[in-house]
Design a protein around this motif. Structure first.
Motif, PDB file in Angstrom:
ATOM      1  N   THR A   1      -3.682 -23.858  30.933  1.00 55.00           N
ATOM      2  CA  THR A   1      -3.283 -24.428  32.228  1.00 55.00           C
ATOM      3  C   THR A   1      -1.876 -25.017  32.179  1.00 55.00           C
ATOM      4  O   THR A   1      -1.547 -25.793  31.286  1.00 55.00           O
ATOM      5  CB  THR A   1      -4.289 -25.496  32.679  1.00 55.00           C
ATOM      6  OG1 THR A   1      -5.585 -24.888  32.780  1.00 55.00           O
ATOM      7  CG2 THR A   1      -3.904 -26.091  34.021  1.00 55.00           C
ATOM      8  N   VAL A   2      -1.069 -24.622  33.155  1.00 58.00           N
ATOM      9  CA  VAL A   2       0.272 -25.168  33.372  1.00 58.00           C
ATOM     10  C   VAL A   2       0.381 -25.481  34.862  1.00 58.00           C
ATOM     11  O   VAL A   2      -0.520 -25.177  35.638  1.00 58.00           O
ATOM     12  CB  VAL A   2       1.377 -24.171  32.950  1.00 58.00           C
ATOM     13  CG1 VAL A   2       1.302 -23.853  31.458  1.00 58.00           C
ATOM     14  CG2 VAL A   2       1.331 -22.892  33.771  1.00 58.00           C
TER      15      VAL A   2
ATOM     16  N   GLN B   1      -1.776 -26.401  39.556  1.00 59.42           N
ATOM     17  CA  GLN B   1      -2.267 -25.898  38.279  1.00 59.42           C
ATOM     18  C   GLN B   1      -2.525 -24.403  38.357  1.00 59.42           C
ATOM     19  O   GLN B   1      -2.919 -23.873  39.382  1.00 59.42           O
ATOM     20  CB  GLN B   1      -3.508 -26.654  37.831  1.00 59.42           C
ATOM     21  CG  GLN B   1      -4.748 -26.411  38.641  1.00 59.42           C
ATOM     22  CD  GLN B   1      -5.945 -27.088  38.005  1.00 59.42           C
ATOM     23  OE1 GLN B   1      -6.035 -27.235  36.794  1.00 59.42           O
ATOM     24  NE2 GLN B   1      -6.875 -27.517  38.830  1.00 59.42           N
ATOM     25  N   MET B   2      -2.251 -23.734  37.254  1.00 55.59           N
ATOM     26  CA  MET B   2      -2.395 -22.297  37.180  1.00 55.59           C
ATOM     27  C   MET B   2      -2.780 -21.930  35.751  1.00 55.59           C
ATOM     28  O   MET B   2      -2.298 -22.541  34.809  1.00 55.59           O
ATOM     29  CB  MET B   2      -1.081 -21.631  37.584  1.00 55.59           C
ATOM     30  CG  MET B   2      -1.195 -20.182  37.950  1.00 55.59           C
ATOM     31  SD  MET B   2       0.337 -19.583  38.704  1.00 55.59           S
ATOM     32  CE  MET B   2       0.227 -20.289  40.340  1.00 55.59           C
ATOM     33  N   ARG B   3      -3.614 -20.946  35.595  1.00 53.66           N
ATOM     34  CA  ARG B   3      -4.027 -20.460  34.281  1.00 53.66           C
ATOM     35  C   ARG B   3      -3.030 -19.385  33.854  1.00 53.66           C
ATOM     36  O   ARG B   3      -3.029 -18.273  34.361  1.00 53.66           O
ATOM     37  CB  ARG B   3      -5.450 -19.935  34.339  1.00 53.66           C
ATOM     38  CG  ARG B   3      -6.414 -20.984  34.929  1.00 53.66           C
ATOM     39  CD  ARG B   3      -7.361 -21.524  33.922  1.00 53.66           C
ATOM     40  NE  ARG B   3      -8.062 -22.719  34.379  1.00 53.66           N
ATOM     41  CZ  ARG B   3      -9.371 -22.806  34.540  1.00 53.66           C
ATOM     42  NH1 ARG B   3     -10.137 -21.747  34.318  1.00 53.66           N
ATOM     43  NH2 ARG B   3      -9.919 -23.943  34.898  1.00 53.66           N
TER      44      ARG B   3
ATOM     45  N   GLY C   1      -4.597 -28.179  28.199  1.00 54.39           N
ATOM     46  CA  GLY C   1      -5.030 -27.632  29.485  1.00 54.39           C
ATOM     47  C   GLY C   1      -5.792 -28.642  30.308  1.00 54.39           C
ATOM     48  O   GLY C   1      -5.629 -28.728  31.529  1.00 54.39           O
ATOM     49  N   MET C   2      -6.629 -29.441  29.637  1.00 57.40           N
ATOM     50  CA  MET C   2      -7.377 -30.495  30.337  1.00 57.40           C
ATOM     51  C   MET C   2      -6.426 -31.528  30.944  1.00 57.40           C
ATOM     52  O   MET C   2      -6.600 -31.955  32.084  1.00 57.40           O
ATOM     53  CB  MET C   2      -8.331 -31.215  29.380  1.00 57.40           C
ATOM     54  CG  MET C   2      -9.522 -30.423  28.967  1.00 57.40           C
ATOM     55  SD  MET C   2     -10.725 -30.355  30.295  1.00 57.40           S
ATOM     56  CE  MET C   2     -12.088 -29.631  29.409  1.00 57.40           C
ATOM     57  N   ILE C   3      -5.440 -31.938  30.176  1.00 59.04           N
ATOM     58  CA  ILE C   3      -4.471 -32.927  30.659  1.00 59.04           C
ATOM     59  C   ILE C   3      -3.693 -32.376  31.849  1.00 59.04           C
ATOM     60  O   ILE C   3      -3.482 -33.081  32.842  1.00 59.04           O
ATOM     61  CB  ILE C   3      -3.539 -33.384  29.520  1.00 59.04           C
ATOM     62  CG1 ILE C   3      -4.320 -34.253  28.529  1.00 59.04           C
ATOM     63  CG2 ILE C   3      -2.306 -34.112  30.055  1.00 59.04           C
ATOM     64  CD1 ILE C   3      -3.591 -34.551  27.232  1.00 59.04           C
ATOM     65  N   MET C   4      -3.301 -31.125  31.784  1.00 62.40           N
ATOM     66  CA  MET C   4      -2.565 -30.528  32.900  1.00 62.40           C
ATOM     67  C   MET C   4      -3.457 -30.422  34.141  1.00 62.40           C
ATOM     68  O   MET C   4      -3.009 -30.676  35.255  1.00 62.40           O
ATOM     69  CB  MET C   4      -2.011 -29.163  32.507  1.00 62.40           C
ATOM     70  CG  MET C   4      -0.983 -29.219  31.379  1.00 62.40           C
ATOM     71  SD  MET C   4       0.419 -30.308  31.702  1.00 62.40           S
ATOM     72  CE  MET C   4       1.337 -29.329  32.894  1.00 62.40           C
TER      73      MET C   4
END
Length: 147
Positions: free
Chosen positions: A46-47, A53-55, A101-104
């Protein structure tokens, strides 16, 4: 192809169908964004693209041309972002692989919903954690919301 990566102009001269994840990791050398499943299901990659957010494993780099991409490295230079501080304070990670990814994802949630309920967190946080630290993740999101 040009885009902004962590507030810096970036040029990628490869195949425009290359997943954004590999451009971030291999071309830009930013390894905080992780490869998990490769099909956009787990969320380790995730970014944020223009704040959403986008994978990144399932997004061709061509789709971010002219846009702004933020990775975990771009969230803060010294882990001082409120979500990062809450993660550290509450010792959220176990193995840690999914945590960037969780943080984003958590950061994107808090931008849209500054004081989320447990139900809103559960709905928004679709990333997978193989260590099942979901209760600590929820606590950290609440802590960051209250900071």
């Amino acid at each position: 192809m040009e885009f902004i990566l962590n507030r810096r102009p970036t040029t990628f001269n490869g195949d425009e169908q290359t997943p954004l994840l590999w451009v971030i990791r291999e071309s830009a050398g930013l390894t905080g964004t992780k490869y998990g499943c490769g099909i956009g299901m787990c969320g380790a990659c995730t970014v944020h693209v223009d704040g959403e957010q986008m994978r990144s494993c399932s997004v061709p780099v061509s789709s971010v041309a002219g846009r702004s991409v933020t990775t975990i490295e771009g969230l803060s230079s010294d882990t001082s972002h409120p979500v990062q501080l809450a993660w550290i304070k509450l010792d959220v990670p176990q193995c840690g692989y999914c945590q960037s990814g969780m943080i984003m994802a958590a950061t994107a949630l808090l931008k849209k919903c500054p004081k989320p309920s447990d139900a809103q967190i559960d709905e928004a946080m679709s990333n997978l954690c193989r260590c099942a630290t979901y209760h600590r993740i929820r606590e950290a999101i609440h802590a960051a919301a209250n900071s």
